[in-house]
Enzyme design. Sequence first.
Site, PDB file in Angstrom:
ATOM      1  N   ASP A 176      -2.366  15.653   3.576  1.00 39.34           N
ATOM      2  CA  ASP A 176      -0.921  15.875   3.634  1.00 39.34           C
ATOM      3  C   ASP A 176      -0.569  17.260   3.074  1.00 39.34           C
ATOM      4  OD1 ASP A 176      -0.556  13.049   4.406  1.00 39.34           O
ATOM      5  OD2 ASP A 176      -1.150  12.662   2.337  1.00 39.34           O
ATOM      6  N   HIS A 204       0.291   8.022  -0.094  1.00 41.80           N
ATOM      7  CA  HIS A 204      -0.201   8.534   1.188  1.00 41.80           C
ATOM      8  C   HIS A 204       0.304   7.587   2.278  1.00 41.80           C
ATOM      9  CE1 HIS A 204      -2.611  10.318   4.263  1.00 41.80           C
ATOM     10  NE2 HIS A 204      -3.284   9.205   4.469  1.00 41.80           N
TER      11      HIS A 204
END
Length: 350
Positions: A176, A204
């Site tokens: 990410d 996440h």
Amino acid sequence: MLTLLTSMYLVVRAVSSQAEPIRVVVTGAAGQIAYSLLYSIAKGDVFGKDQPIILILLDIPPMLPVLDGVVMELQDCALPLLREVIPTDKVEVGFKDIDAAILVGSMPRKEGMERKDLLKANVAIFKTQGAALDKFAKKTVKVLVVGNPANTNCLIASKSAPSIPKENFSCLTRLDHNRACSQVAMRCGVFSDSVKNVIIWGNHSSTQYPDVHHAKVNKHGTEVSAYDGVKDDAWLRGDFISTVQQRGAAVIKARKLSSAMSAAKAICDHMRDIWFGTKEGEFISMGVYAAGNSYGIPEDLIYSFPVQIKNKTWKVVDGLPINDFSRAKMDATAAELVEERDTALDFLSQ
């Protein structure tokens, strides 16, 4: 005679300076992320160009024939640092005396599957693996959890391995982080290494908060804030965040498979930073134990923070100013993690 003695001394010195091999296990080793990952580990991109490696490939019994093919390919690469490859379906073999564990394998979410069912299946997997780490691994082992839901799986593994320090466990939010860096870089018309100190806060999942309030962009040799570099506040507070949050789903829609190459690269980045440290004045994102954090995040969570790493020890970057916009998003992803944790702990106690 002197020349002969000098030559013998150099040979002895070269042999004695050769590092001892480290033992690295990758779970889900027959899967597509591992297929993109193993070559980079084996050729020295992660643990160093002079660090010999023993690779242990752990997967479930039906995948053993596939693992045999992966072993053949690794052998055929003729990599000088790769001393041995051990395929196995047994945790006592997989986790024996390991220095690093990369836990990629998990139960994937299937169509029509409730998140609760997914959590239940993964609690069983990571309870078993945590207990095996506790029993067989070195107490200094560094454990990276990749399999989703990564934060909560990491928490369960750690709770199941009480003799291994909680600080040795982390989960992957570097993918990410890299996605966020790349989006800002493309928007500014610079290379990705010209962007630093973006932050992924929280889970996440699609509630993660990609934050660039503290990020810097090097534009034409001058370092500016990401907001000054991008010059589009609405994009940074809107489409930028949703693009990073939904990027995994976008890859699946386009590729019909989940992110593998980019996930493997992020795993390499994460583990290399643990081994060798972060650059001076820079921080990266990883999911770590929230205990003692200065941002008001509940303590018994694995939560993604900005961290700096030195001597294989991470430290959360404290004291960053948090505005109301960021506070709300940090709290929302924390709330999701609390709910996941409570559900998972119910299953763990059954």
